[in-house]
Design a protein around this motif. Structure first.
Motif, PDB file in Angstrom:
ATOM      1  N   VAL A  57       6.806  25.963 -10.321  1.00 33.66           N
ATOM      2  CA  VAL A  57       8.063  25.244 -10.350  1.00 33.66           C
ATOM      3  C   VAL A  57       9.006  25.958  -9.874  1.00 33.66           C
ATOM      4  O   VAL A  57      10.123  25.702  -9.205  1.00 33.66           O
ATOM      5  CB  VAL A  57       8.233  24.797 -11.590  1.00 33.66           C
ATOM      6  CG1 VAL A  57       9.568  24.195 -11.966  1.00 33.66           C
ATOM      7  CG2 VAL A  57       7.180  23.829 -11.992  1.00 33.66           C
ATOM      8  N   ARG A  58       9.018  27.362 -10.195  1.00 35.26           N
ATOM      9  CA  ARG A  58       9.752  28.348  -9.640  1.00 35.26           C
ATOM     10  C   ARG A  58       9.840  28.603  -8.029  1.00 35.26           C
ATOM     11  O   ARG A  58      10.904  28.418  -7.403  1.00 35.26           O
ATOM     12  CB  ARG A  58       9.539  29.665 -10.418  1.00 35.26           C
ATOM     13  CG  ARG A  58       9.922  29.740 -11.763  1.00 35.26           C
ATOM     14  CD  ARG A  58      10.328  31.339 -12.394  1.00 35.26           C
ATOM     15  NE  ARG A  58       8.862  31.989 -12.367  1.00 35.26           N
ATOM     16  CZ  ARG A  58       8.274  32.256 -13.476  1.00 35.26           C
ATOM     17  NH1 ARG A  58       8.540  31.514 -14.500  1.00 35.26           N
ATOM     18  NH2 ARG A  58       7.132  32.804 -13.251  1.00 35.26           N
ATOM     19  N   GLY A  59       8.817  28.445  -7.615  1.00 35.40           N
ATOM     20  CA  GLY A  59       8.635  28.354  -5.859  1.00 35.40           C
ATOM     21  C   GLY A  59       9.272  27.192  -5.609  1.00 35.40           C
ATOM     22  O   GLY A  59       9.891  27.536  -4.636  1.00 35.40           O
ATOM     23  N   ALA A  60       8.877  26.171  -6.075  1.00 37.93           N
ATOM     24  CA  ALA A  60       9.595  24.895  -5.600  1.00 37.93           C
ATOM     25  C   ALA A  60      11.096  25.161  -5.519  1.00 37.93           C
ATOM     26  O   ALA A  60      11.831  24.611  -4.739  1.00 37.93           O
ATOM     27  CB  ALA A  60       9.242  23.664  -6.440  1.00 37.93           C
ATOM     28  N   ARG A  65      17.100  23.324  -1.058  1.00 41.55           N
ATOM     29  CA  ARG A  65      17.858  22.758   0.206  1.00 41.55           C
ATOM     30  C   ARG A  65      16.802  21.923   0.909  1.00 41.55           C
ATOM     31  O   ARG A  65      17.562  20.837   1.321  1.00 41.55           O
ATOM     32  CB  ARG A  65      18.215  24.002   0.919  1.00 41.55           C
ATOM     33  CG  ARG A  65      19.461  24.814   0.626  1.00 41.55           C
ATOM     34  CD  ARG A  65      19.844  26.120   1.105  1.00 41.55           C
ATOM     35  NE  ARG A  65      18.762  26.844   1.520  1.00 41.55           N
ATOM     36  CZ  ARG A  65      18.557  28.037   2.447  1.00 41.55           C
ATOM     37  NH1 ARG A  65      19.841  28.169   2.836  1.00 41.55           N
ATOM     38  NH2 ARG A  65      17.856  28.729   2.550  1.00 41.55           N
ATOM     39  N   TRP A  66      15.896  22.200   1.309  1.00 42.81           N
ATOM     40  CA  TRP A  66      15.331  21.056   2.089  1.00 42.81           C
ATOM     41  C   TRP A  66      14.237  20.413   1.401  1.00 42.81           C
ATOM     42  O   TRP A  66      14.095  18.967   1.481  1.00 42.81           O
ATOM     43  CB  TRP A  66      14.304  21.678   3.144  1.00 42.81           C
ATOM     44  CG  TRP A  66      13.088  22.391   2.477  1.00 42.81           C
ATOM     45  CD1 TRP A  66      13.064  23.839   2.442  1.00 42.81           C
ATOM     46  CD2 TRP A  66      11.714  21.926   2.335  1.00 42.81           C
ATOM     47  NE1 TRP A  66      11.848  24.075   1.672  1.00 42.81           N
ATOM     48  CE2 TRP A  66      11.018  23.080   1.966  1.00 42.81           C
ATOM     49  CE3 TRP A  66      11.037  20.879   2.312  1.00 42.81           C
ATOM     50  CZ2 TRP A  66       9.581  22.936   1.434  1.00 42.81           C
ATOM     51  CZ3 TRP A  66       9.991  20.644   1.881  1.00 42.81           C
ATOM     52  CH2 TRP A  66       9.191  21.697   1.295  1.00 42.81           C
ATOM     53  N   GLY A  67      13.913  20.849   0.198  1.00 47.88           N
ATOM     54  CA  GLY A  67      12.930  19.926  -0.859  1.00 47.88           C
ATOM     55  C   GLY A  67      13.545  18.811  -1.509  1.00 47.88           C
ATOM     56  O   GLY A  67      12.964  17.639  -1.505  1.00 47.88           O
ATOM     57  N   LEU A  68      14.723  19.105  -1.967  1.00 48.13           N
ATOM     58  CA  LEU A  68      15.245  17.812  -2.465  1.00 48.13           C
ATOM     59  C   LEU A  68      15.912  16.806  -1.537  1.00 48.13           C
ATOM     60  O   LEU A  68      15.832  15.660  -2.007  1.00 48.13           O
ATOM     61  CB  LEU A  68      16.597  18.389  -3.411  1.00 48.13           C
ATOM     62  CG  LEU A  68      16.105  19.035  -4.941  1.00 48.13           C
ATOM     63  CD1 LEU A  68      17.645  19.408  -5.656  1.00 48.13           C
ATOM     64  CD2 LEU A  68      15.370  18.173  -5.502  1.00 48.13           C
ATOM     65  N   ALA A  72      14.738  13.294  -1.921  1.00 50.84           N
ATOM     66  CA  ALA A  72      15.717  11.958  -1.811  1.00 50.84           C
ATOM     67  C   ALA A  72      15.459  11.062  -0.822  1.00 50.84           C
ATOM     68  O   ALA A  72      15.514   9.722  -0.965  1.00 50.84           O
ATOM     69  CB  ALA A  72      17.121  12.670  -1.690  1.00 50.84           C
ATOM     70  N   VAL A  73      15.037  11.492   0.454  1.00 55.61           N
ATOM     71  CA  VAL A  73      14.744  10.432   1.729  1.00 55.61           C
ATOM     72  C   VAL A  73      13.448   9.577   1.322  1.00 55.61           C
ATOM     73  O   VAL A  73      13.438   8.370   1.418  1.00 55.61           O
ATOM     74  CB  VAL A  73      14.691  11.245   2.996  1.00 55.61           C
ATOM     75  CG1 VAL A  73      14.004  10.364   4.018  1.00 55.61           C
ATOM     76  CG2 VAL A  73      15.926  11.931   3.310  1.00 55.61           C
ATOM     77  N   LEU A  74      12.364  10.443   1.041  1.00 58.72           N
ATOM     78  CA  LEU A  74      10.976   9.799   0.722  1.00 58.72           C
ATOM     79  C   LEU A  74      11.185   8.716  -0.518  1.00 58.72           C
ATOM     80  O   LEU A  74      10.389   7.933  -0.490  1.00 58.72           O
ATOM     81  CB  LEU A  74       9.900  10.793   0.511  1.00 58.72           C
ATOM     82  CG  LEU A  74       9.571  11.432   1.861  1.00 58.72           C
ATOM     83  CD1 LEU A  74       8.608  12.800   1.350  1.00 58.72           C
ATOM     84  CD2 LEU A  74       9.158  10.707   2.860  1.00 58.72           C
TER      85      LEU A  74
END
Length: 311
Positions: A57-60, A65-68, A72-74
């Motif tokens: 979770v900390r790594g995520a 910046r790109w993950g969220l 959101a798109v998917l």
């Protein structure tokens, strides 16, 4: 037991096929397991959290910046776009429309890290996408449920979203606690044990998910064929579209995991979130939905190889 889990971890692909085959060939067993599906979904989340640990979770969080944006798109952009198109076509109230919207709004399946490993992709990145997507799911699914005509009143939507949040927090909290208590710094052998447990849980749940499909195959094979066609079209269409759209962009390094997350969604979460009468028309589709997911590491390696390594 450790030796068995190591064996399962080493032979993940074969075990996935065995679980799928058992669900199709052992209808009595599948039917007996079906009433336990909500509990099994929660247990699978716990096993997944145990496997990934709170450090993931900390790594995520480091890739927000790109993950969220990707989540959101998917999980929000895609289902809302599908719902808009279906509404324009006058199909938003059909069971097929509900299947499309729910399938595209769910986060990546808990076994997506196993799929990434089987496809030779970055399982760490896949884990981050799955963690972020699952954590954000109660928020991203709320607008989708509010706009979907089959879901019902606002109070039902809020209840469903709250139940999803409760299940996710409880299951992952238990998994993280078990990881911190028993595997704070797991050895490679312990990682293989946890991988095996994750694959085993993934294989067991598909047996129960096949129960509605077994009965439908005997009594309405044409209906099953249509639901299966829809499932394959959504899953493989989203994976192919993601690979084509992102493979030459700044997100190339995470294109493979994002494609897996796009086409392999945890629609089973809705079994513990929505009223039984809402999901009842979709039980055959949910069974069919497992087919493209479990066959992804068998059928799609050439597609991933062409898009990411040969292209």
């Amino acid at each position: 037991m450790a030796h068995l889990l190591h064996f399962i971890s080493t032979h993940s692909r074969a075990c996935l096929m065995a679980g799928l085959a058992a669900g199709l060939l052992l209808p009595t067993l599948a039917t007996a397991m079906a009433p336990w599906l909500p509990a099994m979904v929660a247990a699978l989340l716990t096993v997944t959290a145990l496997r990934i640990g709170h450090n993931a979770v900390r790594g995520a969080a480091q890739d927000l910046r790109w993950g969220l944006g990707a989540v959101a798109v998917l999980q929000l952009g895609v289902p809302l776009a599908c719902l808009s198109v279906l509404s324009l076509l006058g199909l938003a109230g059909t069971p097929a429309a509900l299947a499309i919207v729910l399938a595209t709004s769910a986060p990546a399946i808990s076994g997506s890290t196993n799929l990434a490993l089987l496809l030779g992709l970055d399982a760490g990145r896949m884990m981050q996408i799955m963690v972020l997507g699952t954590a954000a799911f109660p928020l991203t699914v709320l607008p989708v449920l509010l706009l979907a005509p089959q879901i019902g009143a606002l109070v039902d939507v809020m209840t469903s979203a709250g139940l999803v949040l409760l299940v996710i927090f409880a299951a992952t909290g238990i998994g993280f606690f078990l990881r911190a208590t028993f595997y704070p710094a797991p050895t490679p052998a312990q990682i293989r044990t946890l991988d095996g447990a994750s694959v085993l849980a993934f294989c067991i749940i598909v047996i129960a998910l096949m129960a509605p499909l077994n009965a439908a195959i005997r009594h309405a094979p044409a209906q099953v064929a249509l639901w299966a066609l829809l499932a394959f079209t959504i899953s493989y269409g989203l994976q192919a579209a993601t690979l084509v759209a992102l493979r030459r962009t700044a997100l190339r390094s995470v294109t493979g995991p994002l494609a897996i997350g796009a086409g392999n969604r945890n629609i089973a979460l809705f079994l513990v979130a929505l009223p039984p009468e809402t999901v009842a028309p979709l039980l055959i589709f949910i069974g069919c939905w497992q087919l493209p997911m479990y066959l992804t590491p068998i059928l799609l390696p050439p597609l991933y190889r062409k898009a990411l390594f040969d292209g």
